[in-house]
Motif scaffolding. Structure first.
Motif, PDB file in Angstrom:
ATOM      1  N   THR A  52      35.997  45.415  43.361  1.00  0.00           N
ATOM      2  CA  THR A  52      36.883  44.280  43.635  1.00  0.00           C
ATOM      3  C   THR A  52      36.903  43.327  42.457  1.00  0.00           C
ATOM      4  O   THR A  52      37.967  42.889  42.011  1.00  0.00           O
ATOM      5  CB  THR A  52      36.437  43.534  44.916  1.00  0.00           C
ATOM      6  N   TRP A  53      35.726  42.996  41.927  1.00  0.00           N
ATOM      7  CA  TRP A  53      35.683  42.070  40.793  1.00  0.00           C
ATOM      8  C   TRP A  53      36.334  42.671  39.548  1.00  0.00           C
ATOM      9  O   TRP A  53      36.990  41.957  38.787  1.00  0.00           O
ATOM     10  CB  TRP A  53      34.255  41.613  40.515  1.00  0.00           C
ATOM     11  N   LEU A  54      36.195  43.972  39.366  1.00  0.00           N
ATOM     12  CA  LEU A  54      36.878  44.621  38.243  1.00  0.00           C
ATOM     13  C   LEU A  54      38.394  44.529  38.413  1.00  0.00           C
ATOM     14  O   LEU A  54      39.118  44.255  37.454  1.00  0.00           O
ATOM     15  CB  LEU A  54      36.449  46.080  38.120  1.00  0.00           C
ATOM     16  N   ARG A  55      38.855  44.736  39.632  1.00  0.00           N
ATOM     17  CA  ARG A  55      40.284  44.640  39.910  1.00  0.00           C
ATOM     18  C   ARG A  55      40.780  43.206  39.727  1.00  0.00           C
ATOM     19  O   ARG A  55      41.881  42.987  39.223  1.00  0.00           O
ATOM     20  CB  ARG A  55      40.566  45.137  41.329  1.00  0.00           C
ATOM     21  N   VAL A  56      39.965  42.231  40.119  1.00  0.00           N
ATOM     22  CA  VAL A  56      40.342  40.828  39.914  1.00  0.00           C
ATOM     23  C   VAL A  56      40.515  40.568  38.421  1.00  0.00           C
ATOM     24  O   VAL A  56      41.476  39.917  37.990  1.00  0.00           O
ATOM     25  CB  VAL A  56      39.285  39.876  40.522  1.00  0.00           C
ATOM     26  N   LEU A  57      39.616  41.089  37.615  1.00  0.00           N
ATOM     27  CA  LEU A  57      39.705  40.907  36.166  1.00  0.00           C
ATOM     28  C   LEU A  57      40.933  41.618  35.600  1.00  0.00           C
ATOM     29  O   LEU A  57      41.662  41.043  34.794  1.00  0.00           O
ATOM     30  CB  LEU A  57      38.434  41.437  35.498  1.00  0.00           C
ATOM     31  N   GLU A  58      41.181  42.843  36.053  1.00  0.00           N
ATOM     32  CA  GLU A  58      42.317  43.626  35.552  1.00  0.00           C
ATOM     33  C   GLU A  58      43.656  43.047  35.978  1.00  0.00           C
ATOM     34  O   GLU A  58      44.606  43.026  35.198  1.00  0.00           O
ATOM     35  CB  GLU A  58      42.245  45.064  36.078  1.00  0.00           C
ATOM     36  N   ARG A  59      43.746  42.614  37.223  1.00  0.00           N
ATOM     37  CA  ARG A  59      45.035  42.205  37.793  1.00  0.00           C
ATOM     38  C   ARG A  59      45.081  40.729  38.153  1.00  0.00           C
ATOM     39  O   ARG A  59      45.896  40.317  38.974  1.00  0.00           O
ATOM     40  CB  ARG A  59      45.341  43.040  39.023  1.00  0.00           C
ATOM     41  N   GLY A  60      44.221  39.960  37.537  1.00  0.00           N
ATOM     42  CA  GLY A  60      44.167  38.531  37.834  1.00  0.00           C
ATOM     43  C   GLY A  60      45.456  37.802  37.533  1.00  0.00           C
ATOM     44  O   GLY A  60      45.744  36.760  38.118  1.00  0.00           O
ATOM     45  N   SER A  61      46.261  38.347  36.641  1.00  0.00           N
ATOM     46  CA  SER A  61      47.526  37.692  36.299  1.00  0.00           C
ATOM     47  C   SER A  61      48.500  37.695  37.473  1.00  0.00           C
ATOM     48  O   SER A  61      49.453  36.916  37.488  1.00  0.00           O
ATOM     49  CB  SER A  61      48.166  38.370  35.088  1.00  0.00           C
ATOM     50  N   SER A  62      48.263  38.542  38.477  1.00  0.00           N
ATOM     51  CA  SER A  62      49.151  38.558  39.645  1.00  0.00           C
ATOM     52  C   SER A  62      48.843  37.422  40.617  1.00  0.00           C
ATOM     53  O   SER A  62      49.640  37.163  41.524  1.00  0.00           O
ATOM     54  CB  SER A  62      49.081  39.906  40.364  1.00  0.00           C
ATOM     55  N   TYR A  63      47.711  36.746  40.445  1.00  0.00           N
ATOM     56  CA  TYR A  63      47.416  35.576  41.285  1.00  0.00           C
ATOM     57  C   TYR A  63      48.173  34.395  40.685  1.00  0.00           C
ATOM     58  O   TYR A  63      47.954  34.014  39.546  1.00  0.00           O
ATOM     59  CB  TYR A  63      45.910  35.300  41.335  1.00  0.00           C
ATOM     60  N   ASP A  64      49.069  33.797  41.484  1.00  0.00           N
ATOM     61  CA  ASP A  64      49.960  32.752  40.965  1.00  0.00           C
ATOM     62  C   ASP A  64      49.413  31.334  41.052  1.00  0.00           C
ATOM     63  O   ASP A  64      49.970  30.417  40.466  1.00  0.00           O
ATOM     64  CB  ASP A  64      51.314  32.813  41.656  1.00  0.00           C
ATOM     65  N   GLY A  65      48.330  31.127  41.788  1.00  0.00           N
ATOM     66  CA  GLY A  65      47.743  29.793  41.887  1.00  0.00           C
ATOM     67  C   GLY A  65      48.486  28.858  42.810  1.00  0.00           C
ATOM     68  O   GLY A  65      48.172  27.669  42.879  1.00  0.00           O
ATOM     69  N   GLN A  66      49.476  29.362  43.557  1.00  0.00           N
ATOM     70  CA  GLN A  66      50.239  28.516  44.471  1.00  0.00           C
ATOM     71  C   GLN A  66      49.582  28.399  45.843  1.00  0.00           C
ATOM     72  O   GLN A  66      49.884  27.484  46.594  1.00  0.00           O
ATOM     73  CB  GLN A  66      51.668  29.063  44.624  1.00  0.00           C
ATOM     74  N   SER A  67      48.715  29.341  46.172  1.00  0.00           N
ATOM     75  CA  SER A  67      48.008  29.306  47.449  1.00  0.00           C
ATOM     76  C   SER A  67      46.518  29.478  47.187  1.00  0.00           C
ATOM     77  O   SER A  67      46.104  29.729  46.053  1.00  0.00           O
ATOM     78  CB  SER A  67      48.526  30.417  48.372  1.00  0.00           C
ATOM     79  N   ARG A  68      45.731  29.359  48.253  1.00  0.00           N
ATOM     80  CA  ARG A  68      44.281  29.464  48.088  1.00  0.00           C
ATOM     81  C   ARG A  68      43.897  30.820  47.518  1.00  0.00           C
ATOM     82  O   ARG A  68      44.542  31.830  47.780  1.00  0.00           O
ATOM     83  CB  ARG A  68      43.576  29.245  49.429  1.00  0.00           C
ATOM     84  N   PHE A  69      42.791  30.850  46.787  1.00  0.00           N
ATOM     85  CA  PHE A  69      42.309  32.067  46.140  1.00  0.00           C
ATOM     86  C   PHE A  69      41.733  33.060  47.142  1.00  0.00           C
ATOM     87  O   PHE A  69      41.875  34.280  46.976  1.00  0.00           O
ATOM     88  CB  PHE A  69      41.255  31.696  45.081  1.00  0.00           C
ATOM     89  N   GLU A  70      41.076  32.564  48.199  1.00  0.00           N
ATOM     90  CA  GLU A  70      40.375  33.439  49.132  1.00  0.00           C
ATOM     91  C   GLU A  70      41.261  34.517  49.745  1.00  0.00           C
ATOM     92  O   GLU A  70      40.863  35.696  49.740  1.00  0.00           O
ATOM     93  CB  GLU A  70      39.700  32.644  50.258  1.00  0.00           C
ATOM     94  N   PRO A  71      42.451  34.189  50.288  1.00  0.00           N
ATOM     95  CA  PRO A  71      43.273  35.264  50.863  1.00  0.00           C
ATOM     96  C   PRO A  71      43.636  36.339  49.834  1.00  0.00           C
ATOM     97  O   PRO A  71      43.639  37.525  50.145  1.00  0.00           O
ATOM     98  CB  PRO A  71      44.526  34.540  51.371  1.00  0.00           C
ATOM     99  N   TRP A  72      43.920  35.926  48.608  1.00  0.00           N
ATOM    100  CA  TRP A  72      44.248  36.892  47.562  1.00  0.00           C
ATOM    101  C   TRP A  72      43.040  37.792  47.279  1.00  0.00           C
ATOM    102  O   TRP A  72      43.164  39.008  47.197  1.00  0.00           O
ATOM    103  CB  TRP A  72      44.697  36.147  46.295  1.00  0.00           C
ATOM    104  N   LEU A  73      41.867  37.199  47.171  1.00  0.00           N
ATOM    105  CA  LEU A  73      40.641  37.952  46.905  1.00  0.00           C
ATOM    106  C   LEU A  73      40.338  38.929  48.046  1.00  0.00           C
ATOM    107  O   LEU A  73      40.043  40.106  47.807  1.00  0.00           O
ATOM    108  CB  LEU A  73      39.458  37.002  46.705  1.00  0.00           C
ATOM    109  N   PHE A  74      40.422  38.460  49.282  1.00  0.00           N
ATOM    110  CA  PHE A  74      40.132  39.326  50.423  1.00  0.00           C
ATOM    111  C   PHE A  74      41.171  40.440  50.540  1.00  0.00           C
ATOM    112  O   PHE A  74      40.854  41.545  50.972  1.00  0.00           O
ATOM    113  CB  PHE A  74      40.023  38.530  51.724  1.00  0.00           C
ATOM    114  N   ARG A  75      42.408  40.168  50.161  1.00  0.00           N
ATOM    115  CA  ARG A  75      43.441  41.214  50.178  1.00  0.00           C
ATOM    116  C   ARG A  75      43.099  42.305  49.159  1.00  0.00           C
ATOM    117  O   ARG A  75      43.214  43.499  49.447  1.00  0.00           O
ATOM    118  CB  ARG A  75      44.816  40.604  49.886  1.00  0.00           C
ATOM    119  N   VAL A  76      42.663  41.898  47.972  1.00  0.00           N
ATOM    120  CA  VAL A  76      42.251  42.867  46.949  1.00  0.00           C
ATOM    121  C   VAL A  76      41.089  43.708  47.474  1.00  0.00           C
ATOM    122  O   VAL A  76      41.106  44.943  47.384  1.00  0.00           O
ATOM    123  CB  VAL A  76      41.858  42.150  45.632  1.00  0.00           C
ATOM    124  N   ALA A  77      40.081  43.057  48.057  1.00  0.00           N
ATOM    125  CA  ALA A  77      38.916  43.765  48.588  1.00  0.00           C
ATOM    126  C   ALA A  77      39.320  44.702  49.723  1.00  0.00           C
ATOM    127  O   ALA A  77      38.831  45.842  49.802  1.00  0.00           O
ATOM    128  CB  ALA A  77      37.866  42.763  49.078  1.00  0.00           C
TER     129      ALA A  77
END
Length: 184
Positions: A52-77
């Protein structure tokens, strides 16, 4: 001044290792806990968390910062966990049809839920949660453990808000008799 979510988004877009380290420190425990609740077991969770953390690093640019980080992180996981379960079929998170088979812990040792229980009620709750269908267990964990809103859970699980609300209601309704019967 930028909001925290915008700072996270900027840091992830830039591949800032310091931002990633801070995120790991802040969310590691919650991510492990979520995946244990999602899978109903502890084995294999560390590998999924690392991926999950590797994917966050690879695809972190898809997180837009408009909503909370947790739902995006849990969706990736969740997506990583679903991919892993497809490779090693166990049960479906998208269906209540489990053919009457309940997932069981890998060994006869106490489950992570039981080990984490600190009181008798917590122990009973942990055991009861293991008996729930995975879709209900996941919804309850995201709502009450991770404190996500119904809308945020909807994003994580890819289901309408009404379905999320129904899963939470049904999960609680399934647990309620187990506790009411033992309080006498």
């Amino acid at each position: 001044m930028e909001s925290d979510t915008q700072q996270i988004a900027l840091g992830l877009r830039q591949g800032d290792v310091i931002v990633l380290e801070a995120l790991v420190e802040q969310y590691q425990y919650r991510l492990v806990r979520y995946l244990i609740y999602l899978l109903g077991r502890r084995d294999g969770v560390d590998d999924l968390v690392q991926e999950t953390w590797l994917r966050v690093l690879e695809r972190g640019s898809s997180y837009d910062g408009q909503s909370r980080f947790e739902p995006w992180l849990f969706r990736v996981a969740r997506n990583i966990a679903l991919d892993a379960m497809r490779k090693r079929p166990m049960f479906s998170l998208d269906s209540n049809d489990d053919g009457g088979v309940r997932p069981s812990p890998a060994s006869n040792e106490p489950s992570p839920f039981t080990l984490a229980a600190r009181t008798e009620d917590a122990d009973r709750l942990a055991c009861s949660l293991q008996t729930l269908d995975p879709v209900y267990r996941e919804a309850l964990a995201l709502r009450f453990q991770e404190d996500l809103s119904l809308q945020e859970i909807s994003v994580v699980v890819g289901a309408p808000v009404s379905t999320v609300a129904s899963r939470i209601y049904r999960g609680l309704a399934t647990l309620r008799p187990q506790f009411e019967g033992e309080t006498a």
